[in-house]
Design a protein around this motif. Structure first.
Motif, PDB file in Angstrom:
ATOM      1  N   PHE A 194      13.485   7.842   4.051  1.00 18.09           N
ATOM      2  CA  PHE A 194      13.728   6.844   5.100  1.00 18.09           C
ATOM      3  C   PHE A 194      12.980   7.242   6.363  1.00 18.09           C
ATOM      4  O   PHE A 194      12.310   6.440   7.009  1.00 18.09           O
ATOM      5  CB  PHE A 194      15.223   6.721   5.380  1.00 18.09           C
ATOM      6  CG  PHE A 194      15.538   5.961   6.640  1.00 18.09           C
ATOM      7  CD1 PHE A 194      16.087   6.595   7.739  1.00 18.09           C
ATOM      8  CD2 PHE A 194      15.240   4.598   6.749  1.00 18.09           C
ATOM      9  CE1 PHE A 194      16.351   5.901   8.908  1.00 18.09           C
ATOM     10  CE2 PHE A 194      15.506   3.892   7.912  1.00 18.09           C
ATOM     11  CZ  PHE A 194      16.061   4.545   8.997  1.00 18.09           C
ATOM     12  N   ARG A 195      13.028   8.536   6.679  1.00 19.65           N
ATOM     13  CA  ARG A 195      12.355   9.007   7.892  1.00 19.65           C
ATOM     14  C   ARG A 195      10.845   8.811   7.790  1.00 19.65           C
ATOM     15  O   ARG A 195      10.193   8.360   8.728  1.00 19.65           O
ATOM     16  CB  ARG A 195      12.674  10.496   8.086  1.00 19.65           C
ATOM     17  CG  ARG A 195      12.003  11.077   9.281  1.00 19.65           C
ATOM     18  CD  ARG A 195      12.507  12.457   9.558  1.00 19.65           C
ATOM     19  NE  ARG A 195      11.439  13.267  10.137  1.00 19.65           N
ATOM     20  CZ  ARG A 195      11.665  14.403  10.758  1.00 19.65           C
ATOM     21  NH1 ARG A 195      12.881  14.881  10.845  1.00 19.65           N
ATOM     22  NH2 ARG A 195      10.676  15.087  11.273  1.00 19.65           N
ATOM     23  N   ALA A 196      10.280   9.035   6.602  1.00 16.82           N
ATOM     24  CA  ALA A 196       8.834   8.828   6.398  1.00 16.82           C
ATOM     25  C   ALA A 196       8.495   7.343   6.565  1.00 16.82           C
ATOM     26  O   ALA A 196       7.497   6.980   7.194  1.00 16.82           O
ATOM     27  CB  ALA A 196       8.432   9.314   5.014  1.00 16.82           C
ATOM     28  N   ALA A 197       9.377   6.483   6.041  1.00 16.84           N
ATOM     29  CA  ALA A 197       9.116   5.036   6.158  1.00 16.84           C
ATOM     30  C   ALA A 197       9.211   4.609   7.619  1.00 16.84           C
ATOM     31  O   ALA A 197       8.372   3.851   8.125  1.00 16.84           O
ATOM     32  CB  ALA A 197      10.128   4.260   5.313  1.00 16.84           C
ATOM     33  N   PHE A 232       0.832  -1.217   0.000  1.00 12.18           N
ATOM     34  CA  PHE A 232       0.000   0.000   0.000  1.00 12.18           C
ATOM     35  C   PHE A 232       0.861   1.260   0.000  1.00 12.18           C
ATOM     36  O   PHE A 232       0.367   2.359  -0.147  1.00 12.18           O
ATOM     37  CB  PHE A 232      -0.925   0.005   1.227  1.00 12.18           C
ATOM     38  CG  PHE A 232      -2.048  -0.990   1.129  1.00 12.18           C
ATOM     39  CD1 PHE A 232      -1.868  -2.294   1.548  1.00 12.18           C
ATOM     40  CD2 PHE A 232      -3.271  -0.633   0.564  1.00 12.18           C
ATOM     41  CE1 PHE A 232      -2.896  -3.231   1.445  1.00 12.18           C
ATOM     42  CE2 PHE A 232      -4.304  -1.553   0.460  1.00 12.18           C
ATOM     43  CZ  PHE A 232      -4.118  -2.858   0.898  1.00 12.18           C
ATOM     44  N   HIS A 233       2.189   1.064   0.216  1.00 14.26           N
ATOM     45  CA  HIS A 233       3.073   2.244   0.261  1.00 14.26           C
ATOM     46  C   HIS A 233       4.332   1.990  -0.571  1.00 14.26           C
ATOM     47  O   HIS A 233       5.451   2.042  -0.064  1.00 14.26           O
ATOM     48  CB  HIS A 233       3.445   2.564   1.715  1.00 14.26           C
ATOM     49  CG  HIS A 233       2.247   2.890   2.559  1.00 14.26           C
ATOM     50  ND1 HIS A 233       1.660   4.129   2.562  1.00 14.26           N
ATOM     51  CD2 HIS A 233       1.485   2.103   3.377  1.00 14.26           C
ATOM     52  CE1 HIS A 233       0.607   4.110   3.373  1.00 14.26           C
ATOM     53  NE2 HIS A 233       0.482   2.886   3.865  1.00 14.26           N
ATOM     54  N   PRO A 234       4.133   1.685  -1.872  1.00 12.19           N
ATOM     55  CA  PRO A 234       5.323   1.403  -2.707  1.00 12.19           C
ATOM     56  C   PRO A 234       6.292   2.583  -2.745  1.00 12.19           C
ATOM     57  O   PRO A 234       7.481   2.401  -2.985  1.00 12.19           O
ATOM     58  CB  PRO A 234       4.712   1.110  -4.083  1.00 12.19           C
ATOM     59  CG  PRO A 234       3.342   1.710  -4.052  1.00 12.19           C
ATOM     60  CD  PRO A 234       2.886   1.673  -2.634  1.00 12.19           C
ATOM     61  N   GLU A 235       5.768   3.787  -2.422  1.00 11.92           N
ATOM     62  CA  GLU A 235       6.666   4.951  -2.449  1.00 11.92           C
ATOM     63  C   GLU A 235       7.767   4.808  -1.386  1.00 11.92           C
ATOM     64  O   GLU A 235       8.783   5.464  -1.425  1.00 11.92           O
ATOM     65  CB  GLU A 235       5.861   6.239  -2.213  1.00 11.92           C
ATOM     66  CG  GLU A 235       5.408   6.502  -0.776  1.00 11.92           C
ATOM     67  CD  GLU A 235       4.190   5.656  -0.350  1.00 11.92           C
ATOM     68  OE1 GLU A 235       3.739   4.820  -1.167  1.00 11.92           O
ATOM     69  OE2 GLU A 235       3.708   5.843   0.787  1.00 11.92           O
ATOM     70  N   LEU A 236       7.576   3.884  -0.453  1.00 10.98           N
ATOM     71  CA  LEU A 236       8.569   3.738   0.621  1.00 10.98           C
ATOM     72  C   LEU A 236       9.508   2.572   0.367  1.00 10.98           C
ATOM     73  O   LEU A 236      10.260   2.155   1.236  1.00 10.98           O
ATOM     74  CB  LEU A 236       7.850   3.574   1.964  1.00 10.98           C
ATOM     75  CG  LEU A 236       6.995   4.769   2.368  1.00 10.98           C
ATOM     76  CD1 LEU A 236       6.261   4.497   3.664  1.00 10.98           C
ATOM     77  CD2 LEU A 236       7.815   6.038   2.483  1.00 10.98           C
ATOM     78  N   PHE A 237       9.424   2.078  -0.872  1.00 11.43           N
ATOM     79  CA  PHE A 237      10.352   0.973  -1.184  1.00 11.43           C
ATOM     80  C   PHE A 237      11.769   1.515  -1.360  1.00 11.43           C
ATOM     81  O   PHE A 237      12.715   1.038  -0.797  1.00 11.43           O
ATOM     82  CB  PHE A 237       9.900   0.323  -2.508  1.00 11.43           C
ATOM     83  CG  PHE A 237       9.157  -0.955  -2.294  1.00 11.43           C
ATOM     84  CD1 PHE A 237       8.071  -0.992  -1.427  1.00 11.43           C
ATOM     85  CD2 PHE A 237       9.511  -2.105  -2.950  1.00 11.43           C
ATOM     86  CE1 PHE A 237       7.373  -2.167  -1.234  1.00 11.43           C
ATOM     87  CE2 PHE A 237       8.813  -3.286  -2.764  1.00 11.43           C
ATOM     88  CZ  PHE A 237       7.737  -3.316  -1.912  1.00 11.43           C
ATOM     89  N   GLU A 238      11.865   2.518  -2.230  1.00 12.79           N
ATOM     90  CA  GLU A 238      13.207   3.016  -2.560  1.00 12.79           C
ATOM     91  C   GLU A 238      13.560   4.127  -1.581  1.00 12.79           C
ATOM     92  O   GLU A 238      13.006   5.201  -1.662  1.00 12.79           O
ATOM     93  CB  GLU A 238      13.243   3.560  -4.005  1.00 12.79           C
ATOM     94  CG  GLU A 238      12.760   2.560  -5.059  1.00 12.79           C
ATOM     95  CD  GLU A 238      13.462   1.210  -4.953  1.00 12.79           C
ATOM     96  OE1 GLU A 238      12.823   0.171  -5.157  1.00 12.79           O
ATOM     97  OE2 GLU A 238      14.667   1.200  -4.586  1.00 12.79           O
ATOM     98  N   LEU A 239      14.384   3.844  -0.615  1.00  9.18           N
ATOM     99  CA  LEU A 239      14.682   4.861   0.404  1.00  9.18           C
ATOM    100  C   LEU A 239      16.038   5.488   0.130  1.00  9.18           C
ATOM    101  O   LEU A 239      16.959   5.371   0.938  1.00  9.18           O
ATOM    102  CB  LEU A 239      14.640   4.208   1.784  1.00  9.18           C
ATOM    103  CG  LEU A 239      13.326   3.481   2.115  1.00  9.18           C
ATOM    104  CD1 LEU A 239      13.413   2.854   3.469  1.00  9.18           C
ATOM    105  CD2 LEU A 239      12.149   4.423   1.989  1.00  9.18           C
ATOM    106  N   GLU A 240      16.104   6.156  -1.045  1.00  7.69           N
ATOM    107  CA  GLU A 240      17.453   6.641  -1.397  1.00  7.69           C
ATOM    108  C   GLU A 240      17.837   7.879  -0.610  1.00  7.69           C
ATOM    109  O   GLU A 240      18.997   8.235  -0.546  1.00  7.69           O
ATOM    110  CB  GLU A 240      17.549   6.917  -2.915  1.00  7.69           C
ATOM    111  CG  GLU A 240      16.691   8.080  -3.399  1.00  7.69           C
ATOM    112  CD  GLU A 240      15.233   7.638  -3.574  1.00  7.69           C
ATOM    113  OE1 GLU A 240      14.960   6.437  -3.433  1.00  7.69           O
ATOM    114  OE2 GLU A 240      14.392   8.523  -3.812  1.00  7.69           O
TER     115      GLU A 240
END
Ligand code: SDX
Length: 393
Positions: free
Chosen positions: A122-125, A109-117
């Motif tokens: 990273f903080r949002a994830a 549901f949160h693919p935007e948090l896959f790539e934590l470049e």
């Protein structure tokens, strides 16, 4: 300024690594989070503050703390689509199975948090996971008792909001007393990290393949579930209940635990690293006594736990093997006093440990480190030949 440090984990082949997050002195019973002894958190316990400290490497200033708390509140809700997953589980499903499955489901549901470049993502994830694990845990409990899900409250802080989602009802809001809030904050922060324990090493191992944060933490939940690890807090309560119901005396139980053939262990006792005492157990024993006194209640299970500790401390078997109460021995008494059901105890451990897993994942994966690939000592047969089926015995 966030102090995010990604060390070259030096983990690739040896299974050991360098880390700057938590240090343990097993001989002297000292546990420090980013250099701060855990005893210094006892009298104004704040799990969210410790989560920031572990992940970002320093205590948050007022602005950082306010912003992080606001982020946790803002992302406490689950996507409505996730409710269908809960409905698919049997009422009696083990909450740790649900927790691991739903953490992985979160990533869908949160693919935007896959790539934590970058650190912002990273903080949002990190905030999203720390906040939503609380909602997942509460919803798993509500599903198990057939009660409606209670949405996160937009004005409640971390622990009161969790207990609100666990115990409120549509027309009867749960009110979290300050002494209960402080006790649960302390239980969570005392579980927040513990260097390279089984579940944290699992998170680092999974993260070393560049698997995403959700997958690594879901794997950590599975490792924690075992009764030799985080599952011990449930086993301790079962052991105390068995004695309380008169099926066995404390003395008989200790005798059984000393007999290797019995396969019985004194649950909540012993530790691979602590050889004098587990400082967390000492604090949790104090909190259990204090909380019950403040609530004006006695719990016979606490008296039984104290009796077991007294017997073991005098028994050469335990003294020679340096076996003392660990973090799991008293924690369940506190959770029980607050009304948390026994089958949710390991879920509470996972909620507490999550910031440590996140910090270690970043230290491992954020470093762009090499994949972990421990070696082995091969003890099997050497150079045999294939034998056709009709020639086998
Ligand atoms: C956690 O790693 C971490 O930091 C974990 C943790 C964390 O925060 O992440 O601290 C959380 O997992 C705490 C541990 C929770 N588990 C339990 O309470 C389960 C009961 N404890 C044991 O199973 C054991 O003590 C362990 C798992 C905690 C540690 O296991 P070790 O270091 O492998 O010790 P061992 O099994 O090799 O035992 C050494 C000796 C054996 O006897 P002998 O072979 O010398 O005759 O001690 C005995 C064991 O039989 N022993 C016990 C015992 N623990 C060890 N005997 C009776 N009761 C026990 N609890």
């Amino acid at each position: 300024r966030t102090g995010l440090i990604a060390l070259d984990p030096g983990y690739a082949n040896t299974g050991s690594c360098r880390s700057a997050i938590t240090s343990i002195d097993g001989e002297r019973g000292i546990l420090r989070y980013r250099g701060i002894p855990i005893e210094q958190f006892e009298h104004s316990p704040n799990f969210v503050e410790v989560a920031w400290l572990l992940i970002f490497g320093h205590l948050p200033n007022a602005r950082e703390y306010a912003d992080f708390s606001a982020e946790l509140t803002a992302c406490a809700n689950l996507d409505e689509g996730m409710k269908h997953h809960f409905e698919g589980f049997p009422r009696a499903a083990p909450p740790m199975a649900i927790l691991s499955a739903m953490i992985n489901a979160l990533s869908c549901f949160h693919p935007e948090l896959f790539e934590l470049e970058d650190e912002q993502r990273f903080r949002a994830a990190a905030a999203g996971l720390i906040s939503r694990i609380r909602t997942i845990a509460a919803y798993a409990y509500r599903h198990s008792i057939g009660r409606p899900y209670i949405y996160p409250h937009p004005e409640q802080r971390y622990v009161p909001n969790f207990l609100h989602m666990m115990f409120s009802d549509p027309y009867a809001e749960y009110v979290c007393e300050p002494l209960v809030r402080d006790a649960i904050n302390l239980v969570l922060l005392l579980h927040a990290d513990h260097e390279q324990n089984c579940s944290t090493s699992t998170v680092r191992m999974v993260g070393s393949s560049q698997a995403n944060l959700f997958a690594a933490c879901a794997a950590g939940v599975c490792a924690l579930w075992g009764p030799l690890h985080g599952g011990a807090n449930v086993a301790v309560l079962r052991m105390l209940e068995e004695i309380h119901q008169g099926r066995i005396t404390p003395e008989q139980y200790v005798r059984l635990a000393k007999d290797r053939d019995s396969k019985v262990r004194l649950m909540g006792f012993g530790h691979r690293v602590y050889k004098q005492f587990d400082p967390r157990a000492q604090i949790l024993a104090r909190v259990a006594e204090r909380l019950l006194a403040q609530l004006g209640r006695r719990d016979p299970l606490l008296d039984i736990a104290r009796r077991l500790e007294e017997i073991a401390r005098e028994d050469p078997y335990f003294v020679e093997r340096q076996l003392y109460p660990n973090v799991d021995f008293y924690s369940g008494i506190i959770l029980r006093a607050v009304g948390i059901p026994t089958n949710m105890f390991t879920v509470m451990f996972a909620m507490g440990r999550l910031p440590g897993w996140i910090a270690h994942w970043w230290e491992q994966a954020g470093a762009g480190g090499r994949i972990a690939r421990p070696r082995q000592l091969y003890v099997g047969p050497e150079s045999l030949d294939y034998v056709p089926m009709d020639e086998r015995g």
